[in-house]
Scaffold this motif. Structure first.
Motif, short mmCIF file in Angstrom:
data_model
loop_
_atom_site.label_atom_id
_atom_site.label_comp_id
_atom_site.label_asym_id
_atom_site.label_seq_id
_atom_site.Cartn_x
_atom_site.Cartn_y
_atom_site.Cartn_z
N ALA A 208 3.90 21.90 4.07
CA ALA A 208 3.77 20.56 3.50
C ALA A 208 3.24 20.62 2.08
O ALA A 208 3.71 19.90 1.19
N LYS A 209 2.25 21.50 1.84
CA LYS A 209 1.67 21.59 0.49
C LYS A 209 2.70 22.07 -0.53
O LYS A 209 2.84 21.48 -1.60
N ILE A 210 3.40 23.14 -0.20
CA ILE A 210 4.36 23.69 -1.15
C ILE A 210 5.53 22.73 -1.35
O ILE A 210 6.00 22.52 -2.47
N THR A 211 6.01 22.12 -0.26
CA THR A 211 7.11 21.17 -0.39
C THR A 211 6.71 19.97 -1.23
O THR A 211 7.45 19.50 -2.09
N GLN A 212 5.49 19.45 -1.02
CA GLN A 212 5.02 18.31 -1.81
C GLN A 212 4.89 18.70 -3.29
O GLN A 212 5.21 17.91 -4.18
N ASN A 213 4.41 19.90 -3.54
CA ASN A 213 4.27 20.36 -4.92
C ASN A 213 5.64 20.42 -5.61
O ASN A 213 5.79 20.01 -6.76
#
Length: 240
Positions: A208-213
Motif C-alpha cells: 500500500a505504501k509503495i503503490t500510494q507513493n
C-alpha cells in the motif's frame, strides 16, 4: 549540469502549485520510491484538467487516479525543471508574466496576448514557437524523470515485497515439515505461524505504501504536465 538555483526552483514551484500547498516544502534531495513511501489515502475524485479563465495562478492542485499532489514530488519536479532551464527568456519567463496578469480580470485570450507583448518587450524572442518548443522540452525532461522513477519503484517492490514473500514461502514449508515431527517442536511451529501472520500484514502495508507513493508521483506528474500542455494549447491558439 550544475545544481539549479534554489530560488529558481521555488519560483517554478509557485507556477504550478498554490503557495499554501507548498508552505511546508523545503528545498532538498529529490524523493525516491524506496525511501519516501507515504501512508495510503482514500481515492480522490477525478482531476480537473481544464484551465480556468482567471489564469494559471488560480489553478489549485488536483488529484489524478487515486493519488494526490505530493509536496515532495512537486518540489522535485520544480527542481527537475530548474535544472533544464536554458539561459535567456523562454516558457517560464512567459508563464511568470502571464501569472502576474491574473489579477487584472482580463479575458483569457487577452491575458495571453498581454503577457506575450510584455515578454517581447522584456527582450524575449519574437517567435511564439520558442515558447511551445521550450515548454515541450520541459515535458520531455519530466517524462525522462518519470521513467527513472518507475524503475526505482520496481526495484523497491522487488527488494521489499519479494523478500517478504520468499520468507513467507520458506516458513510455510518449514511448518509442513515440523507438523510431522514430535510434539516437543510444537512451540517452534506456533512461533512460525505467528511470524506468518505478521508477514501477511507487512506485505499489505508495504504494498500500500509503495503503490500510494507511485500514485502520488503520477498525480503530481499529471498536474505539472497538464498545466504545461494547457499553456501550449493556449499559446498555439492565441499567439499567432
Amino acid at each position: 549540469m550544475p545544481e539549479p538555483d534554489k530560488s529558481l526552483g521555488r519560483k517554478i514551484l509557485s507556477f504550478f502549485v498554490k503557495e499554501e500547498e507548498t508552505s511546508n516544502v523545503s528545498t532538498g534531495t529529490p524523493p525516491a520510491a524506496s525511501t519516501a513511501p507515504v501512508a495510503p489515502r482514500p481515492a480522490p475524485s477525478a482531476p480537473d484538467q481544464s484551465v480556468g479563465t482567471s489564469g494559471p495562478a488560480s489553478i489549485a492542485p488536483v488529484s489524478a487516479s487515486s493519488g494526490t499532489i505530493d509536496p515532495k514530488f512537486a518540489e522535485h519536479f520544480a527542481n527537475v525543471l530548474a535544472q533544464n532551464n536554458p539561459p535567456g527568456p523562454d516558457y517560464f519567463e512567459f508563464r511568470e508574466t502571464l501569472r502576474s496578469l491574473s489579477s487584472l480580470d482580463l479575458p483569457e485570450d487577452k491575458q495571453y496576448q498581454a503577457a506575450w507583448a510584455s515578454f517581447k518587450a522584456l527582450g524575449g524572442p519574437g517567435d511564439a514557437t520558442t515558447l511551445t518548443n521550450t515548454a515541450n522540452q520541459y515535458i520531455t525532461a519530466l517524462n525522462k524523470d518519470r521513467d527513472a522513477f518507475g524503475k526505482s519503484v520496481e526495484a523497491a517492490l522487488t527488494e521489499r515485497i519479494g523478500g517478504l514473500q520468499n520468507e513467507q514461502k520458506r516458513l510455510q514449508t518449514e511448518n509442513d515439515s515440523l507438523a510431522k515431527q514430535l510434539v516437543e517442536i510444537q512451540k517452534q511451529i506456533d512461533a512460525n505461524k505467528n511470524r506468518l501472520s505478521a508477514i501477511a500484514g507487512d506485505i499489505n502495508e508495504q504494498s500500500a505504501k509503495i503503490t500510494q507513493n507511485r500514485q502520488n508521483y503520477d498525480s503530481t506528474f499529471a498536474h505539472f504536465t497538464d498545466q504545461i500542455k494547457g499553456d501550449i494549447a493556449k499559446m498555439t491558439q492565441y499567439l499567432k
